[in-house]
Design a protein around this motif. Sequence first.
Motif, PDB file in Angstrom:
ATOM      1  N   LEU A 199       0.837  -1.210   0.000  1.00 34.75           N
ATOM      2  CA  LEU A 199       0.000   0.000   0.000  1.00 34.75           C
ATOM      3  C   LEU A 199       0.870   1.257   0.000  1.00 34.75           C
ATOM      4  O   LEU A 199       0.679   2.172  -0.812  1.00 34.75           O
ATOM      5  N   VAL A 200       1.840   1.298   0.888  1.00 34.04           N
ATOM      6  CA  VAL A 200       2.712   2.473   0.982  1.00 34.04           C
ATOM      7  C   VAL A 200       3.590   2.598  -0.251  1.00 34.04           C
ATOM      8  O   VAL A 200       3.829   3.700  -0.756  1.00 34.04           O
ATOM      9  N   ALA A 201       4.079   1.465  -0.779  1.00 32.54           N
ATOM     10  CA  ALA A 201       4.920   1.510  -1.974  1.00 32.54           C
ATOM     11  C   ALA A 201       4.150   2.045  -3.173  1.00 32.54           C
ATOM     12  O   ALA A 201       4.703   2.776  -3.999  1.00 32.54           O
ATOM     13  N   GLY A 202       2.861   1.695  -3.273  1.00 32.80           N
ATOM     14  CA  GLY A 202       2.052   2.210  -4.369  1.00 32.80           C
ATOM     15  C   GLY A 202       1.759   3.690  -4.232  1.00 32.80           C
ATOM     16  O   GLY A 202       1.713   4.429  -5.227  1.00 32.80           O
ATOM     17  N   ILE A 203       1.572   4.148  -2.988  1.00 32.37           N
ATOM     18  CA  ILE A 203       1.299   5.568  -2.754  1.00 32.37           C
ATOM     19  C   ILE A 203       2.562   6.405  -2.958  1.00 32.37           C
ATOM     20  O   ILE A 203       2.531   7.461  -3.593  1.00 32.37           O
ATOM     21  N   LYS A 204       3.684   5.926  -2.417  1.00 30.65           N
ATOM     22  CA  LYS A 204       4.969   6.639  -2.501  1.00 30.65           C
ATOM     23  C   LYS A 204       5.796   6.111  -3.664  1.00 30.65           C
ATOM     24  O   LYS A 204       6.958   5.738  -3.506  1.00 30.65           O
ATOM     25  N   ARG A 205       5.214   6.098  -4.827  1.00 30.29           N
ATOM     26  CA  ARG A 205       5.901   5.565  -6.003  1.00 30.29           C
ATOM     27  C   ARG A 205       7.185   6.350  -6.291  1.00 30.29           C
ATOM     28  O   ARG A 205       7.186   7.570  -6.327  1.00 30.29           O
ATOM     29  N   GLY A 206       8.285   5.588  -6.486  1.00 29.60           N
ATOM     30  CA  GLY A 206       9.563   6.213  -6.793  1.00 29.60           C
ATOM     31  C   GLY A 206      10.388   6.567  -5.579  1.00 29.60           C
ATOM     32  O   GLY A 206      11.545   6.991  -5.721  1.00 29.60           O
ATOM     33  N   SER A 207       9.846   6.392  -4.385  1.00 31.19           N
ATOM     34  CA  SER A 207      10.581   6.718  -3.161  1.00 31.19           C
ATOM     35  C   SER A 207      11.532   5.582  -2.791  1.00 31.19           C
ATOM     36  O   SER A 207      11.537   4.518  -3.412  1.00 31.19           O
ATOM     37  N   ALA A 208      12.338   5.812  -1.752  1.00 27.61           N
ATOM     38  CA  ALA A 208      13.272   4.790  -1.288  1.00 27.61           C
ATOM     39  C   ALA A 208      12.511   3.566  -0.759  1.00 27.61           C
ATOM     40  O   ALA A 208      12.938   2.421  -0.968  1.00 27.61           O
ATOM     41  N   LEU A 209      11.377   3.804  -0.083  1.00 26.34           N
ATOM     42  CA  LEU A 209      10.571   2.685   0.414  1.00 26.34           C
ATOM     43  C   LEU A 209      10.009   1.863  -0.739  1.00 26.34           C
ATOM     44  O   LEU A 209       9.963   0.626  -0.669  1.00 26.34           O
ATOM     45  N   ASP A 210       9.593   2.539  -1.806  1.00 29.21           N
ATOM     46  CA  ASP A 210       9.093   1.832  -2.986  1.00 29.21           C
ATOM     47  C   ASP A 210      10.187   0.968  -3.603  1.00 29.21           C
ATOM     48  O   ASP A 210       9.946  -0.172  -3.996  1.00 29.21           O
TER      49      ASP A 210
END
Length: 306
Positions: free
Chosen positions: A118-129
């Motif tokens: 869920l977070v990876a889809g919301i924060k697309r392109g981030s370090a968590l993604d």
Amino acid sequence: MLKKILRRLALTLIVLVGVTIIAFALVRLAPGDPAVQMLPATATQEQIDNMRTRMGLDQSYVVQYFMYIGNLLKGDLGYSFHFNMDCGPLILSRLVNTAKITVIGVIIALIISIPLGLVAGIKRGSALDTCATAFALCGQAMSPVWLCLLMILIFSVGLKWLPTQGVGSWKNMVMPSLCVGFAFCSLVTRMLRSSMIDVLQEEYITATRARGVSKFQVYVKYAFKNAILPIVTISGAQLGILLCGSMVIEQIFNWPGLGQLTVTAISSRDFQLVQSILLIVAVIMVVCNLIVDILYTFIDKRISFN
């Protein structure tokens, strides 16, 4: 709804009849004589003939099949000549053991994968993604054999925290459960991330944001509800597969589950046990798919159950 479910159950019975025919044919087309394999190498021809009679192999294939179906209608799954006991209680006990590690593994996988995807889809392109994507790719590319051996090397040989094989305490279930849930966790993470990215680009999400709805409500109430649909589908299929027995994992950890029982039944040519296992596996898969279809109608009202 009830009529549609009953109609689906009627179609399920047709599928299960087909499964019994295929299982019956495959077992008997396999090379070798089950009666010979059940007896020691020094067995006489008279002993072999007696064993064939006990196993019902002296009858024609048509008679054997209808005897098998007649026993199934009575609730009798047959007799295992290798284990010298009825197939029903034997399969049930092994299925319970498989269900233990499967349920624990799936729960752990969903607890990790749903927030991560869920977070990876919301924060697309981030370090968590990036980390979530790398985790998903590694999890799906990693061999179950290699993962099991790696966990044994770390937690049993190195840290000496967990036993390597057998049953007994909760410690015996830790590594098999983690191995069962790891690939599933990676799959759900990757699919939920991709699904969230697609849903967040839809026009109704843009309209919802324009109305001043908070980001939390947009992500959880609107986007996640639609993004979860592919996860429900894949979870139902994967749960059925896992419940049917993770053969490699159970063999490595010597876990007495359905997967290990299947390997033993096939290697010993215990044909009645093999037939019964295949039938139970088919029932599990059909039930899981039926549950997924029903859940779809509750999650998304636009989908009708037919």
